[in-house]
Design a protein around this motif. Structure first.
Motif, mmCIF file in Angstrom:
data_model
loop_
_atom_site.group_PDB
_atom_site.id
_atom_site.type_symbol
_atom_site.label_atom_id
_atom_site.label_comp_id
_atom_site.label_asym_id
_atom_site.label_seq_id
_atom_site.Cartn_x
_atom_site.Cartn_y
_atom_site.Cartn_z
ATOM 1 N N MET A 1 0.846 -1.177 0.000
ATOM 2 C CA MET A 1 0.000 0.000 0.000
ATOM 3 C C MET A 1 0.894 1.243 0.000
ATOM 4 S SD MET A 1 -3.235 0.599 2.376
ATOM 5 C CE MET A 1 -2.993 1.745 3.672
ATOM 6 N N ASP A 2 0.714 2.075 -0.991
ATOM 7 C CA ASP A 2 1.554 3.264 -1.153
ATOM 8 C C ASP A 2 0.900 4.451 -0.459
ATOM 9 O OD1 ASP A 2 3.741 4.647 -2.055
ATOM 10 O OD2 ASP A 2 2.700 5.322 -3.857
ATOM 11 N N ARG A 3 1.673 5.138 0.371
ATOM 12 C CA ARG A 3 1.159 6.300 1.096
ATOM 13 C C ARG A 3 1.481 7.572 0.331
ATOM 14 N NH1 ARG A 3 2.963 4.618 7.153
ATOM 15 N NH2 ARG A 3 1.325 3.110 7.484
ATOM 16 N N SER A 4 0.649 8.595 0.570
ATOM 17 C CA SER A 4 0.882 9.885 -0.070
ATOM 18 C C SER A 4 2.070 10.576 0.598
ATOM 19 C CB SER A 4 -0.365 10.758 0.043
ATOM 20 O OG SER A 4 -0.553 11.177 1.380
ATOM 21 N N VAL A 10 3.987 13.225 7.789
ATOM 22 C CA VAL A 10 3.370 13.237 9.120
ATOM 23 C C VAL A 10 3.872 12.065 9.950
ATOM 24 C CG1 VAL A 10 1.174 12.971 10.352
ATOM 25 C CG2 VAL A 10 1.328 14.513 8.399
ATOM 26 N N MET A 11 3.958 10.891 9.347
ATOM 27 C CA MET A 11 4.421 9.716 10.077
ATOM 28 C C MET A 11 5.872 9.881 10.514
ATOM 29 S SD MET A 11 1.878 7.768 10.471
ATOM 30 C CE MET A 11 2.660 6.294 11.050
ATOM 31 N N SER A 12 6.716 10.454 9.656
ATOM 32 C CA SER A 12 8.118 10.632 10.045
ATOM 33 C C SER A 12 8.242 11.664 11.165
ATOM 34 C CB SER A 12 8.963 11.045 8.850
ATOM 35 O OG SER A 12 8.618 12.342 8.418
ATOM 36 N N PHE A 13 7.364 12.669 11.175
ATOM 37 C CA PHE A 13 7.376 13.661 12.251
ATOM 38 C C PHE A 13 7.052 13.001 13.589
ATOM 39 C CE2 PHE A 13 4.913 16.595 14.933
ATOM 40 C CZ PHE A 13 5.887 17.551 15.177
ATOM 41 N N PHE A 14 6.010 12.158 13.618
ATOM 42 C CA PHE A 14 5.613 11.521 14.865
ATOM 43 C C PHE A 14 6.606 10.461 15.321
ATOM 44 C CE2 PHE A 14 1.361 13.245 13.841
ATOM 45 C CZ PHE A 14 1.165 13.926 15.028
ATOM 46 N N LYS A 15 7.347 9.872 14.398
ATOM 47 C CA LYS A 15 8.365 8.902 14.794
ATOM 48 C C LYS A 15 9.537 9.582 15.486
ATOM 49 C CE LYS A 15 7.351 5.384 11.361
ATOM 50 N NZ LYS A 15 7.827 4.685 10.172
ATOM 51 N N LYS A 16 9.783 10.864 15.168
ATOM 52 C CA LYS A 16 10.894 11.596 15.760
ATOM 53 C C LYS A 16 10.583 12.053 17.185
ATOM 54 C CE LYS A 16 12.585 13.310 11.360
ATOM 55 N NZ LYS A 16 12.750 14.485 10.510
#
Length: 60
Positions: A1-4, A10-16
């Motif tokens: 599944m490819d994300r926009s 947003v996901m990389s921000f919350f992982k940090k």
């Protein structure tokens, strides 16, 4: 599944963000209300501050 690209950003921000940072921010939120300006009123006037009904003289 490819994300926009926005979802990936947003996901990389919350992982940090660490759990400790989130907890520290949540603990600091109530302290921010101490820096709010109190309403102007006479010394014996009844005022509402953050849902509490108080006499102005009790705030000083």
């Amino acid at each position: 599944m490819d994300r926009s690209p926005i979802e990936r950003r947003v996901m990389s921000f919350f992982k940090k963000i660490s759990r400790r940072g989130v907890v520290q921010a949540l603990v600091a939120l109530p302290a921010l209300s101490l820096f709010r300006k109190l309403p102007d009123a006479a010394a014996d006037e009844i005022v509402e501050v953050n849902g509490w009904i108080l006499k102005r003289s009790d705030l000083a």
